[in-house]
Enzyme design. Structure first.
Site, mmCIF file in Angstrom:
data_model
loop_
_atom_site.group_PDB
_atom_site.id
_atom_site.type_symbol
_atom_site.label_atom_id
_atom_site.label_comp_id
_atom_site.label_asym_id
_atom_site.label_seq_id
_atom_site.Cartn_x
_atom_site.Cartn_y
_atom_site.Cartn_z
ATOM 1 N N THR A 120 -32.905 -7.515 -23.187
ATOM 2 C CA THR A 120 -32.574 -6.387 -24.061
ATOM 3 C C THR A 120 -33.096 -6.574 -25.482
ATOM 4 O O THR A 120 -32.826 -5.737 -26.349
ATOM 5 C CB THR A 120 -31.049 -6.144 -24.105
ATOM 6 O OG1 THR A 120 -30.391 -7.347 -24.523
ATOM 7 C CG2 THR A 120 -30.525 -5.709 -22.740
ATOM 8 N N UNK A 121 -33.825 -7.651 -25.710
ATOM 9 C CA UNK A 121 -34.449 -7.841 -27.024
ATOM 10 C C UNK A 121 -35.888 -7.348 -26.942
ATOM 11 O O UNK A 121 -36.728 -7.984 -26.292
ATOM 12 C CB UNK A 121 -34.415 -9.307 -27.434
ATOM 13 N N PRO A 122 -36.215 -6.211 -27.552
ATOM 14 C CA PRO A 122 -37.549 -5.623 -27.397
ATOM 15 C C PRO A 122 -38.691 -6.561 -27.761
ATOM 16 O O PRO A 122 -39.687 -6.640 -27.044
ATOM 17 C CB PRO A 122 -37.501 -4.406 -28.325
ATOM 18 C CG PRO A 122 -36.064 -4.021 -28.366
ATOM 19 C CD PRO A 122 -35.320 -5.327 -28.329
ATOM 20 N N PHE A 124 -38.879 -9.768 -27.620
ATOM 21 C CA PHE A 124 -39.024 -10.811 -26.602
ATOM 22 C C PHE A 124 -39.869 -10.301 -25.438
ATOM 23 O O PHE A 124 -40.779 -10.995 -24.961
ATOM 24 C CB PHE A 124 -37.641 -11.246 -26.119
ATOM 25 C CG PHE A 124 -37.658 -12.276 -25.023
ATOM 26 C CD1 PHE A 124 -37.974 -13.593 -25.295
ATOM 27 C CD2 PHE A 124 -37.342 -11.926 -23.717
ATOM 28 C CE1 PHE A 124 -37.984 -14.549 -24.285
ATOM 29 C CE2 PHE A 124 -37.352 -12.866 -22.699
ATOM 30 C CZ PHE A 124 -37.667 -14.182 -22.986
#
Length: 244
Positions: A120-122, A124
């Protein structure tokens, strides 16, 4: 309560005050100077242009933003890493469920690249192909490990629009299932998950994402925390220097 614990809680209170003040000032600026704030945010977004302003900017200074930033800042108080220092040998879990530790992936004097992050970390995910190219280019001289940590932007937390939809992990099985989504991207290196105590995330100050290079049990490179300062190209420079 020991003196060290008392000191930690005093630092946490100070951080709580800082984050609360930041959010309050941010909200005031949004009301009084909306165009100037937008200009500043758009300038920040140039570091990660793949994710639209409209997907995340409206969530700034929300209650969810406050709690997430506070959690990140509190975790960084427990950072036990410094370049040249001993790398914390934290417990992690393989996708098979087998428990192991970070040092289990070190092989002699070969560098070990750690990539902390979540789906959910764009930033990453947007830079995942860059990380895969590192593996392709340097697998002969270095080893690589992805450590899946708690979600940066869970759907029931500080959520973004048009992002991967994963809830906060309630148990280890949730975290393992989320990490398995990375297999669709053919990571080309082992993937493990942090324990539910988030020990590696805390001691490596890894939330929301971060890169490290270890060698012989010590920290050779400590990347700055993401999203704005998550740079696989810095790892490339370190490995090229070792290879030259």
């Amino acid at each position: 309560m020991g003196l060290s614990q008392l000191g930690l809680w005093l630092r946490r209170l100070w951080v709580l005050f800082q984050v609360a003040l930041q959010v309050a000032v941010g909200k005031v600026f949004l009301i009084l100077f909306p165009s100037r704030v937008k200009q500043h945010i758009v300038a920040m977004n140039r570091k990660n242009p793949h994710f639209s302003y409209d997907n995340w900017a409206p969530t700034l200074y929300s209650v969810q933003y406050f709690w997430f930033v506070l959690k990140v800042r509190w975790q960084r108080l427990e950072d036990r890493t410094e370049p040249g220092g001993l790398a914390p040998n934290c417990p992690v879990v393989r996708l098979s469920g087998q428990r192991c530790s970070i040092w289990d992936f070190m092989k002699g004097n070969r560098p070990l690249v750690l990539n902390f992050g979540s789906c959910t970390u764009p930033s990453f995910l947007f830079k995942f192909d860059q990380f895969k190219r590192l593996i392709e280019d340097f697998c002969s001289i270095a080893d690589f490990l992805i450590i899946y940590i708690e979600e940066a932007h869970a759907s029931d937390g500080w959520a973004f629009k048009n992002n991967v939809n994963i809830r906060n992990h309630r148990n280890l099985q949730d975290r393992l299932q989320a990490a398995c989504l990375l297999l669709d991207r053919s990571p080309r290196c082992p993937v493990v998950v942090d324990t539910m105590k988030n020990q590696s995330s805390r001691l490596y100050a890894a939330l929301p994402e971060r890169l490290y290079v270890l060698q012989a049990g010590r920290i050779l490179y400590k990347g700055k925390p993401g999203p704005w300062n998550y740079h696989p190209e810095e790892v490339r420079a370190v490995l090229e220097k070792l290879h030259s």
